[in-house]
Scaffold this active site. Sequence first.
Site, PDB file in Angstrom:
ATOM      1  N   ASP A  68       0.846  -1.195   0.000  1.00 56.38           N
ATOM      2  CA  ASP A  68       0.000   0.000   0.000  1.00 56.38           C
ATOM      3  C   ASP A  68       0.883   1.246   0.000  1.00 56.38           C
ATOM      4  O   ASP A  68       1.999   1.203  -0.536  1.00 56.38           O
ATOM      5  CB  ASP A  68      -0.929  -0.025   1.219  1.00 56.38           C
ATOM      6  CG  ASP A  68      -2.285   0.589   0.930  1.00 56.38           C
ATOM      7  OD1 ASP A  68      -2.329   1.812   0.719  1.00 56.38           O
ATOM      8  OD2 ASP A  68      -3.289  -0.138   0.905  1.00 56.38           O
ATOM      9  N   HIS A 100      -3.367   6.096   3.507  1.00 56.22           N
ATOM     10  CA  HIS A 100      -4.170   4.946   3.062  1.00 56.22           C
ATOM     11  C   HIS A 100      -3.673   3.638   3.668  1.00 56.22           C
ATOM     12  O   HIS A 100      -4.435   2.846   4.238  1.00 56.22           O
ATOM     13  CB  HIS A 100      -4.140   4.888   1.533  1.00 56.22           C
ATOM     14  CG  HIS A 100      -5.127   3.956   0.906  1.00 56.22           C
ATOM     15  ND1 HIS A 100      -4.867   2.616   0.719  1.00 56.22           N
ATOM     16  CD2 HIS A 100      -6.371   4.166   0.420  1.00 56.22           C
ATOM     17  CE1 HIS A 100      -5.909   2.051   0.133  1.00 56.22           C
ATOM     18  NE2 HIS A 100      -6.844   2.967  -0.058  1.00 56.22           N
ATOM     19  N   SER A 271     -11.125  -0.638  -0.606  1.00 57.32           N
ATOM     20  CA  SER A 271      -9.829  -0.635   0.077  1.00 57.32           C
ATOM     21  C   SER A 271      -9.991  -0.868   1.569  1.00 57.32           C
ATOM     22  O   SER A 271      -9.102  -1.408   2.229  1.00 57.32           O
ATOM     23  CB  SER A 271      -9.112   0.703  -0.136  1.00 57.32           C
ATOM     24  OG  SER A 271      -8.636   0.823  -1.451  1.00 57.32           O
ATOM     25  N   PRO A 308     -29.354  -9.491   2.188  1.00 56.82           N
ATOM     26  CA  PRO A 308     -30.782  -9.409   1.903  1.00 56.82           C
ATOM     27  C   PRO A 308     -31.140  -9.136   0.456  1.00 56.82           C
ATOM     28  O   PRO A 308     -32.215  -9.528  -0.003  1.00 56.82           O
ATOM     29  CB  PRO A 308     -31.246  -8.246   2.793  1.00 56.82           C
ATOM     30  CG  PRO A 308     -30.019  -7.442   3.054  1.00 56.82           C
ATOM     31  CD  PRO A 308     -28.910  -8.437   3.110  1.00 56.82           C
TER      32      PRO A 308
END
Length: 583
Positions: A68, A100, A271, A308
């Site tokens: 990353d 990040h 991510s 669902p």
Amino acid sequence: MSPKRTFGGSGTGWLTSGAPRTLSGGTKKVWLNGKVRASLDTSAPLVGAPAAGQAGHTGKGVTVAVLDTGIDGERPALHGKVANAKDFTGGGSPADKAGHGTHVASTIAGSGSKYRGIAPDARLAVGKMPGGNGEGQFDDLIAGMQWAAAEVKAKVVNMSVGGFPSDGTDPLSMTLNTLSRKHNTLFVVAAGEFGKHTVRTPASADAALAVGNITRAGQVNERSSTGPRLDDGAVKPEISAPGTGIVAARAAGTGAGEEVEQHYVRKSGTSMAAPHVAGGAAILAGLHPGWSAERLKSALVGSATPLPEANVYYAVGSGKLDVHRAVTTAVRASTASVHTFLPWGGKPVQEQEVTYENTGSAAVTLALDLKLASAKLSATTVTVPANGNAKVRIAFGRGTPGEHGGVLSASTVDGKVVVRTPVSVAIEAEMYDLTPTMLDRGGKPGARGSVDVINLETGARHRTGAGAKLRLPAGKYMISAMITTGETSITTVAFPEFTLTKTSTVTRDARKANRVVVGTDRPSVRGGGVVTQVGARRPGYNTRPQMQLLFADPRLTALRRHRLGRQHRGADDHPGLPDQWVR
């Protein structure tokens, strides 16, 4: 009197003193449709991580690599967590300047009483891939993947990064497949943020466990990349996890996201969903250190909780990650997903096999259910013996062309055992191979140039080189080619209408073209460019003229063009579309 501010639920509103207490229709109170947000303190329970942790499954002894933007290992949630770190950007440090990577790593293995990671006892190996702007090169990423699998020997690799939407045959995807097979490494990859039918590389790789983003309520996030995979219609993503509004560690000095408390930030995306699954994989690997990457993947996918929404297999795979179920169930499927492609003209029926294994001490009988019109199960129930396995076949037959899918559910009567396997089939419509070839001005095959093939009904355009095979729907096409002979001769050959009803080879011969002289009002000017327009007109449909700009060699003095086949002419038509020359 001044307005009186009142608060109710998750909304904020204003009421004026003296206003009626009852609204029209008898309504007594209005609630704003407030936003629902998830944090690690809420998303971790949603995927069953605390229950697994209470049973002693915390990822201890397992190394998870994070490829990353780097990491801030001094954050309280990550202090002492990083066992290995390497920079692949040339910056000389794995420090996270974007934030990040720190957020992702914290989601996997962060410590703390509130925002605790999914596998808090896992070790982290951090490879800094992109730079601070969040962009990097494929070769950097490939080097990081090799480092994580071969050098660090991480059992799980989280990749909340990626490239373009892919069919799984690109360099990143193929590298991932090779490394996973060779080093027995499970790569957990974020599906991407491109919307429908856009799972990116390397999440598109066969061996990757691609992850979609769902909200706390179990709905698909509108930006989450969904499948099926490009070209072959395979199931991608295979699983989903909460990735909307996730609170985890914030790298010092970074501002992306919504700051929450001093050391934490809220972010959203696949991510953020992927590290939930990577943490779950670490927990499962800690419990079963000898398991293969494929077995870990199958166990996670098979134990997911149904969501669902109907017909969302292509968006969320088998459902939502359920770590607790993954570590407690004794019955699992041998494969994470099943996919079949039925080509036009191929076998009318193809079969795939699913094997169920039972590591428990008692036999288990499973009821099978698959709602997929073009698929038929060999049985409606199967009994898996203790410490044994049992097989079920799925027969796929031709039906409506297109991509179809569902989930094969195998469950006990009491519902305590449920194994879910995403199933998909791509049924090809009437399609044929078209191979364009070229002959240059000397009649030699293998000439240099490009070929454009345009469907006259849909406008779909395909560009390729000579000798490259195209797989196209039956129909009428315009075929044009630019053929280069030597360094100074360029020939345009157009076939306004070609009907494709069988596997065909079409040869364009530059020798049949007529010479068109290129001239200007200033003979001394010899440089510049050449624009060639090629199109086709027929009653009810005109193709858009195709523009090809050639930065010409000063020695170029002429073009040659040739039209093949009959020409349709309408009331406003003319004999052909002219070539144009520009300086």
